[in-house]
Structure formats: structure tokens, C-alpha cells
Design a protein around this motif. Structure first.
Motif, PDB file in Angstrom:
ATOM      1  N   TYR A 191       0.790  -1.229   0.000  1.00 41.34           N
ATOM      2  CA  TYR A 191       0.000   0.000   0.000  1.00 41.34           C
ATOM      3  C   TYR A 191       0.828   1.288   0.000  1.00 41.34           C
ATOM      4  CZ  TYR A 191      -3.855  -3.126   1.203  1.00 41.34           C
ATOM      5  OH  TYR A 191      -4.791  -4.142   1.193  1.00 41.34           O
ATOM      6  N   ALA A 192       2.090   1.201   0.414  1.00 41.72           N
ATOM      7  CA  ALA A 192       2.949   2.389   0.454  1.00 41.72           C
ATOM      8  C   ALA A 192       4.359   2.029   0.009  1.00 41.72           C
ATOM      9  CB  ALA A 192       2.964   2.989   1.865  1.00 41.72           C
ATOM     10  N   PRO A 193       4.512   1.576  -1.255  1.00 41.24           N
ATOM     11  CA  PRO A 193       5.817   1.101  -1.714  1.00 41.24           C
ATOM     12  C   PRO A 193       6.890   2.178  -1.720  1.00 41.24           C
ATOM     13  CG  PRO A 193       4.300   1.349  -3.563  1.00 41.24           C
ATOM     14  CD  PRO A 193       3.486   1.513  -2.320  1.00 41.24           C
ATOM     15  N   ASP A 194       6.490   3.453  -1.698  1.00 46.53           N
ATOM     16  CA  ASP A 194       7.495   4.516  -1.717  1.00 46.53           C
ATOM     17  C   ASP A 194       8.234   4.647  -0.388  1.00 46.53           C
ATOM     18  OD1 ASP A 194       5.093   5.291  -0.583  1.00 46.53           O
ATOM     19  OD2 ASP A 194       5.194   7.365  -1.290  1.00 46.53           O
ATOM     20  N   ILE A 195       7.626   4.156   0.704  1.00 42.31           N
ATOM     21  CA  ILE A 195       8.292   4.261   2.004  1.00 42.31           C
ATOM     22  C   ILE A 195       8.590   2.906   2.636  1.00 42.31           C
ATOM     23  CG2 ILE A 195       7.214   6.496   2.484  1.00 42.31           C
ATOM     24  CD1 ILE A 195       5.390   4.938   4.510  1.00 42.31           C
ATOM     25  N   ALA A 196       8.191   1.808   2.000  1.00 41.84           N
ATOM     26  CA  ALA A 196       8.318   0.482   2.622  1.00 41.84           C
ATOM     27  C   ALA A 196       9.757   0.164   3.012  1.00 41.84           C
ATOM     28  CB  ALA A 196       7.777  -0.580   1.673  1.00 41.84           C
ATOM     29  N   PHE A 197      10.701   0.479   2.131  1.00 45.10           N
ATOM     30  CA  PHE A 197      12.097   0.163   2.431  1.00 45.10           C
ATOM     31  C   PHE A 197      12.628   1.031   3.571  1.00 45.10           C
ATOM     32  CE2 PHE A 197      16.746   0.417   1.315  1.00 45.10           C
ATOM     33  CZ  PHE A 197      17.040  -0.872   1.744  1.00 45.10           C
ATOM     34  N   ALA A 198      12.049   2.219   3.750  1.00 45.85           N
ATOM     35  CA  ALA A 198      12.450   3.073   4.873  1.00 45.85           C
ATOM     36  C   ALA A 198      12.111   2.392   6.198  1.00 45.85           C
ATOM     37  CB  ALA A 198      11.768   4.431   4.777  1.00 45.85           C
ATOM     38  N   LEU A 199      10.966   1.711   6.238  1.00 47.26           N
ATOM     39  CA  LEU A 199      10.609   0.957   7.430  1.00 47.26           C
ATOM     40  C   LEU A 199      11.663  -0.099   7.735  1.00 47.26           C
ATOM     41  CD1 LEU A 199       7.834   2.316   6.677  1.00 47.26           C
ATOM     42  CD2 LEU A 199       6.744   0.206   7.478  1.00 47.26           C
ATOM     43  N   CYS A 200      12.182  -0.720   6.676  1.00 48.60           N
ATOM     44  CA  CYS A 200      13.198  -1.761   6.847  1.00 48.60           C
ATOM     45  C   CYS A 200      14.520  -1.186   7.334  1.00 48.60           C
ATOM     46  CB  CYS A 200      13.395  -2.515   5.530  1.00 48.60           C
ATOM     47  SG  CYS A 200      11.905  -3.361   4.958  1.00 48.60           S
ATOM     48  N   LEU A 201      14.875   0.001   6.861  1.00 50.85           N
ATOM     49  CA  LEU A 201      16.097   0.652   7.342  1.00 50.85           C
ATOM     50  C   LEU A 201      16.005   0.908   8.840  1.00 50.85           C
ATOM     51  CD1 LEU A 201      16.734   3.220   4.467  1.00 50.85           C
ATOM     52  CD2 LEU A 201      18.227   1.317   5.086  1.00 50.85           C
ATOM     53  N   GLN A 202      14.832   1.242   9.312  1.00 53.30           N
ATOM     54  CA  GLN A 202      14.655   1.494  10.736  1.00 53.30           C
ATOM     55  C   GLN A 202      14.588   0.201  11.540  1.00 53.30           C
ATOM     56  OE1 GLN A 202      11.350   4.849  10.462  1.00 53.30           O
ATOM     57  NE2 GLN A 202      12.608   5.039  12.291  1.00 53.30           N
ATOM     58  N   ALA A 203      13.846  -0.783  11.028  1.00 54.67           N
ATOM     59  CA  ALA A 203      13.620  -2.013  11.782  1.00 54.67           C
ATOM     60  C   ALA A 203      14.811  -2.956  11.763  1.00 54.67           C
ATOM     61  CB  ALA A 203      12.379  -2.729  11.231  1.00 54.67           C
ATOM     62  N   PHE A 204      15.617  -2.924  10.699  1.00 51.31           N
ATOM     63  CA  PHE A 204      16.707  -3.888  10.561  1.00 51.31           C
ATOM     64  C   PHE A 204      18.099  -3.280  10.703  1.00 51.31           C
ATOM     65  CE2 PHE A 204      13.402  -5.819   7.548  1.00 51.31           C
ATOM     66  CZ  PHE A 204      12.768  -6.460   8.588  1.00 51.31           C
ATOM     67  N   ALA A 205      18.184  -1.933  10.669  1.00 52.82           N
ATOM     68  CA  ALA A 205      19.480  -1.273  10.854  1.00 52.82           C
ATOM     69  C   ALA A 205      19.416  -0.196  11.938  1.00 52.82           C
ATOM     70  CB  ALA A 205      19.969  -0.663   9.537  1.00 52.82           C
ATOM     71  N   GLY A 206      18.246   0.017  12.513  1.00 48.19           N
ATOM     72  CA  GLY A 206      18.118   0.942  13.625  1.00 48.19           C
ATOM     73  C   GLY A 206      18.217   2.406  13.268  1.00 48.19           C
ATOM     74  N   LEU A 207      18.017   2.769  12.001  1.00 44.26           N
ATOM     75  CA  LEU A 207      18.128   4.180  11.612  1.00 44.26           C
ATOM     76  C   LEU A 207      16.974   4.987  12.203  1.00 44.26           C
ATOM     77  CD1 LEU A 207      20.246   3.086   9.593  1.00 44.26           C
ATOM     78  CD2 LEU A 207      19.290   4.660   7.908  1.00 44.26           C
ATOM     79  N   ARG A 208      17.245   6.243  12.482  1.00 48.71           N
ATOM     80  CA  ARG A 208      16.191   7.186  12.814  1.00 48.71           C
ATOM     81  C   ARG A 208      15.442   7.529  11.524  1.00 48.71           C
ATOM     82  NH1 ARG A 208      20.885   8.098  15.356  1.00 48.71           N
ATOM     83  NH2 ARG A 208      20.874   8.243  17.636  1.00 48.71           N
ATOM     84  N   ALA A 209      14.195   7.959  11.645  1.00 43.54           N
ATOM     85  CA  ALA A 209      13.395   8.246  10.456  1.00 43.54           C
ATOM     86  C   ALA A 209      14.039   9.316   9.595  1.00 43.54           C
ATOM     87  CB  ALA A 209      11.982   8.680  10.873  1.00 43.54           C
ATOM     88  N   SER A 210      14.554  10.371  10.217  1.00 43.00           N
ATOM     89  CA  SER A 210      15.184  11.449   9.450  1.00 43.00           C
ATOM     90  C   SER A 210      16.447  10.966   8.757  1.00 43.00           C
ATOM     91  CB  SER A 210      15.512  12.627  10.371  1.00 43.00           C
ATOM     92  OG  SER A 210      16.388  12.232  11.412  1.00 43.00           O
ATOM     93  N   GLU A 211      17.160  10.021   9.382  1.00 46.52           N
ATOM     94  CA  GLU A 211      18.380   9.483   8.772  1.00 46.52           C
ATOM     95  C   GLU A 211      18.056   8.618   7.568  1.00 46.52           C
ATOM     96  OE1 GLU A 211      21.205   9.341  12.754  1.00 46.52           O
ATOM     97  OE2 GLU A 211      20.065   7.561  12.184  1.00 46.52           O
ATOM     98  N   ALA A 212      16.946   7.889   7.633  1.00 46.62           N
ATOM     99  CA  ALA A 212      16.555   7.042   6.504  1.00 46.62           C
ATOM    100  C   ALA A 212      16.324   7.870   5.249  1.00 46.62           C
ATOM    101  CB  ALA A 212      15.289   6.257   6.857  1.00 46.62           C
ATOM    102  N   MET A 213      15.807   9.086   5.424  1.00 46.31           N
ATOM    103  CA  MET A 213      15.553   9.951   4.277  1.00 46.31           C
ATOM    104  C   MET A 213      16.847  10.460   3.644  1.00 46.31           C
ATOM    105  SD  MET A 213      12.306   9.896   3.876  1.00 46.31           S
ATOM    106  CE  MET A 213      12.483   8.185   4.415  1.00 46.31           C
ATOM    107  N   ASN A 214      17.976  10.334   4.318  1.00 47.74           N
ATOM    108  CA  ASN A 214      19.268  10.761   3.793  1.00 47.74           C
ATOM    109  C   ASN A 214      19.984   9.681   2.988  1.00 47.74           C
ATOM    110  OD1 ASN A 214      20.497  13.561   4.785  1.00 47.74           O
ATOM    111  ND2 ASN A 214      19.097  12.824   6.362  1.00 47.74           N
ATOM    112  N   VAL A 215      19.413   8.491   2.948  1.00 48.78           N
ATOM    113  CA  VAL A 215      20.077   7.382   2.248  1.00 48.78           C
ATOM    114  C   VAL A 215      19.973   7.584   0.738  1.00 48.78           C
ATOM    115  CG1 VAL A 215      20.109   4.886   1.909  1.00 48.78           C
ATOM    116  CG2 VAL A 215      19.620   5.838   4.171  1.00 48.78           C
ATOM    117  N   ARG A 216      21.077   7.278   0.039  1.00 52.19           N
ATOM    118  CA  ARG A 216      21.141   7.426  -1.423  1.00 52.19           C
ATOM    119  C   ARG A 216      21.095   6.057  -2.094  1.00 52.19           C
ATOM    120  NH1 ARG A 216      25.502   9.562   0.899  1.00 52.19           N
ATOM    121  NH2 ARG A 216      26.915   8.134  -0.184  1.00 52.19           N
ATOM    122  N   GLN A 217      20.791   6.072  -3.380  1.00 46.91           N
ATOM    123  CA  GLN A 217      20.834   4.841  -4.158  1.00 46.91           C
ATOM    124  C   GLN A 217      22.286   4.416  -4.393  1.00 46.91           C
ATOM    125  OE1 GLN A 217      18.312   4.809  -7.703  1.00 46.91           O
ATOM    126  NE2 GLN A 217      17.076   6.480  -6.848  1.00 46.91           N
TER     127      GLN A 217
END
Length: 402
Positions: A191-217
Motif C-alpha cells: 500500500y505504500a511502496p514509496d516508504i516500505a524500504f524506509a521501514l526496513c532501514l529502521q527495523a533492521f538497521a536501527g536508523l532514525r526516520a530522518s536518517e533514513a531519508m538521507n540514504v542514497r541509491q
């Protein structure tokens, strides 16, 4: 505060203390930022250094004394500030309710006192201004004898102020059962594929939400935002580059702050799931347009890097519109109860970093390990989780089996 970008794309901010007129227009820049304590006794200044956090308290004090109570105190200049005026500010700062009706915690009031006292002491120690200042450095501190962890007595200067605080019982709703996480993440990819991987960055690598938005391809002109190490065709390590806060949008808008610059690795037990999530996210990115000069990992509808606020709102919509209804109709009584809790409490993105930390505690990680995997500057947060380890184990053991 002024936002700047170097030719290499590095972001940095510079903050100043200014005077504004009744219309909010800057009429004068001061040099008071030089006494905020950010650059004292240093011959080199890191590019990302910015005293804004300290200046928040300093400016609040200056407005309180010179503007809000200027007539009452009979002062018009920073040189005329007295110790009693500072004491009045500190006490009001501790007692004044915030917009939500709660009060500032003791630690925040202590930091305010420490920063403002150091600011006034810095001004009073300046040879150029000392003769004009009504307050002297010796008035601001008292010397106390304290003992180090090794038992050695040392003398330390402590701000000579006492402020009253109101201790509110603050409860932040951030717990989420593992069974709910296992529903939430696949649901996000649907339902929200644009942010789904951000959830994984937080749940599996412990990133803060604001830090996840700084990740590059991986193909970013700045260099890959994520790197993978393979041995025998199997990924053994995934590392996320958070060493620099970079401009990820052509309009220069901020996407989120990196609280601690670092290389953050995905926790080993989550690597397989993380890689599958990344594969799905790359499939999503293949079908959307984005600014190739920046190659952000998360893209808004305009093709620019998504901001933290957008991510936060999309997460909230995902929880309210999809997760909560799914849990309410679940045949699992625990999930139904949790779904009911979501009607009474707002679940924010921090729940995923919290869940990640709980998993580390339940896997018997020590304070140093938890601090490392969370990317914390100090071990205080990890210590809090360790103190509650017994309760966490008791409450979450049965949901962790899956």
C-alpha cells in the motif's frame, strides 16, 4: 540559521543571533553567536559544526529578559543582565507549561541553565566587555568537589542556580509486537511502496526516520548510499553510508537530519530479509522518475528526495488506514488488543527503531553492542533498555519466537 551547500554537495548550516522589528524583519546582526560556546578554544572548526542547539536557549533567555520583561527589569542591553534576572528566567522555564500542557524535563532545564550560564560567563570573561557587564563570572558558578569513577577528587565549577521543575508522567507509545511488525512491513510494500524500504532501514538497521531519508541509491553521483559484501554468492554484510549530510534535492530543501554521522551496518540476523526488501524497492524505483544528479533512495511525487515530514505522514496514513483495520479484525486476540490501542495512541516511525533495540536486548546484547548497532553518541539510551530488560523479556518473549 542559513543553509549552505559546498560545490561538492555537502550541507552545512550557520546560525546567528539577530534583532528583528515588529514585523519580523531583521534589522541588525549581532556577534553574540561567537559566545555560544560552540567554537571556544579551537583552532579548527568542523564544517558541520553549528551552535543552533545552544543558541535556542540563549535566544530564549535574551527575549525573556530584554523583550518580554525589559520594562519590568529596566534593562535594554545584554550588559545589564543580572544574576537575579537569570534565576527568574530559569525558574519560569522549568515551570511554564508547553503547548501540549506538559512540562520540560529536569534534564532539559539543566541543559538550559548550563548553556545560558556558559554564555554569560563567556561574555563576562571578554576583556573588551568585562568592564561593562553587571554580572561577573565568579557570580555564576560555585566550586564543588566531586569524585571520579576511580575515586579521585576533582574540583568542578557548577552553575550557581536552582530552578523548580514539574515532573510529568510522560508515556510515549512506541511498543509494537513482532507479530504486528511482520504484518506492517509486507503491508507497506503493498500500500505504500514509496516508504516500505524506509521501514526496513529502521527495523533492521536501527536508523532514525530522518536518517533514513538521507540514504542514497547505489548509483548516486555522491557514491553508493548502500554497499553489500558477498562471500560465495551470499550477502554477509550491508552497510549504509551516513557519513555526510548531503544536498539530495535540486531546490536545496532539507530532507532530514543525521543525528550521528557514521557507517551503519544492518544487524546480521536481518540481512536476508533486508536484501529481499531492497530488491523489492529497486523494482519500485525502476518505475518512477527521480533527479538522477542526486539519486535519492526515497522519492516524492515530484521526483525529488522525500522529506522526513512526508515520510512521517505517509507512515501515519499506513497505520491508520491499513494496519489498524487489519489488526482489529484479526483472529489473534493479542493483535486485536493492539489494534484497539492504536485508536487511543499515535504510533510514530520511532516504533521501528524501538522494536529494533528491543530485539538486540532480547538477544542478550550488552550496552556497548546496543550503542553500536543503534548508532548512538553515548550509552544512555542503551542503558535505559538494559534497565528494563526483565520486563521486555517477559512481555515480548512469546511474540519474538517467530
Amino acid at each position: 540559521s542559513v543553509r549552505n551547500v559546498t560545490p561538492d554537495g555537502l550541507l552545512f548550516n550557520r546560525s546567528f543571533i539577530v534583532l528583528k522589528n515588529g514585523y519580523g524583519v531583521i534589522v541588525r546582526f549581532t556577534r553574540l553567536h561567537e559566545y555560544s560556546g560552540a567554537y571556544d578554544k579551537r583552532t579548527t572548526i568542523p564544517l558541520e559544526s553549528n551552535p543552533e542547539g545552544k543558541m535556542y536557549f540563549i535566544v530564549m533567555m535574551l527575549n525573556y529578559v530584554l523583550v518580554d520583561h525589559g520594562d519590568e527589569f529596566g534593562v535594554r542591553h545584554v550588559f545589564d543582565i543580572t544574576k537575579d534576572m537569570l534565576a527568574s528566567f530559569f525558574n519560569d522555564y522549568g515551570l511554564e507549561p508547553m503547548s501540549d500542557g506538559s512540562h520540560r524535563c529536569a534534564e532539559r532545564v539543566e541543559r538550559c541553565i548550563s548553556v545560558v550560564t556558559a554564555f554569560m560567563a563567556s561574555l563576562a570573561s571578554n576583556r573588551k566587555y568585562a568592564g561593562y557587564m553587571k554580572i561577573k563570572k565568579k557570580d555564576l558558578y560555585e566550586e564543588k568537589l566531586i569524585y571520579t569513577k576511580g575515586g579521585k577528587p576533582v574540583k568542578k565549577l557548577i552553575p550557581d542556580f536552582k530552578a523548580t521543575v514539574i515532573n510529568d508522567e510522560k508515556v510515549i507509545f512506541r511498543d509494537i509486537p513482532t507479530k504486528a511488525v511482520e504484518i506492517l512491513i509486507p503491508m507497506a510494500f503493498r500500500y505504500a511502496p514509496d516508504i516500505a524500504f524506509a521501514l526496513c532501514l529502521q527495523a533492521f538497521a536501527g536508523l532514525r526516520a530522518s536518517e533514513a531519508m538521507n540514504v542514497r541509491q547505489e548509483g548516486s553521483p555522491y557514491g553508493p548510499g548502500i554497499t553489500f559484501t558477498e562471500i560465495g554468492g551470499q550477502v554477509t554484510e550491508a552497510a549504509i553510508d551516513l557519513r555526510r549530510e548531503l544536498a539530495l534535492r535540486s531546490d536545496g530543501a532539507e530532507v532530514g537530519l543525521i543525528k550521528r554521522t557514521r557507517i551503519q551496518r544492518v544487524y546480521p540476523e536481518f540481512i536476508a530479509t533486508f536484501c529481499e526488501a531492497y530488491r523489492l524497492h529497486k523494482q519500485y524505483l525502476a518505475g518512477v522518475s527521480f533527479e538522477e544528479d542526486y539519486a535519492p533512495m526515497f522519492v516524492n511525487r515530484d521526483g525529488m528526495a522525500m522529506s522526513y515530514e512526508s515520510y512521517r505522514q505517509k507512515f501515519k496514513d499506513l497505520v491508520n488506514n491499513h494496519l489498524r483495520p487489519e489488526l482489529i479484525k484479526s483472529s489473534d486476540p493479542e493483535l486485536r488488543i493492539y489494534g484497539q490501542l492504536l485508536y487511543e495512541n499515535d504510533l510514530g516511525t520511532h516504533c521501528l527503531r524501538h522494536w529494533f533495540t528491543v530485539q538486540l536486548v532480547l538477544r542478550n546484547k550488552e550496552i556497548g553492542d546496543i550503542q553500536f548497532w543503534r548508532g548512538d553518541k553515548n550509552p544512555e539510551s542503551a542503558f535505559t533498555y538494559m534497565q528494563n530488560k526483565g520486563e521486555l523479556t517477559k512481555a515480548l518473549k512469546h511474540t519474538n519466537e517467530t
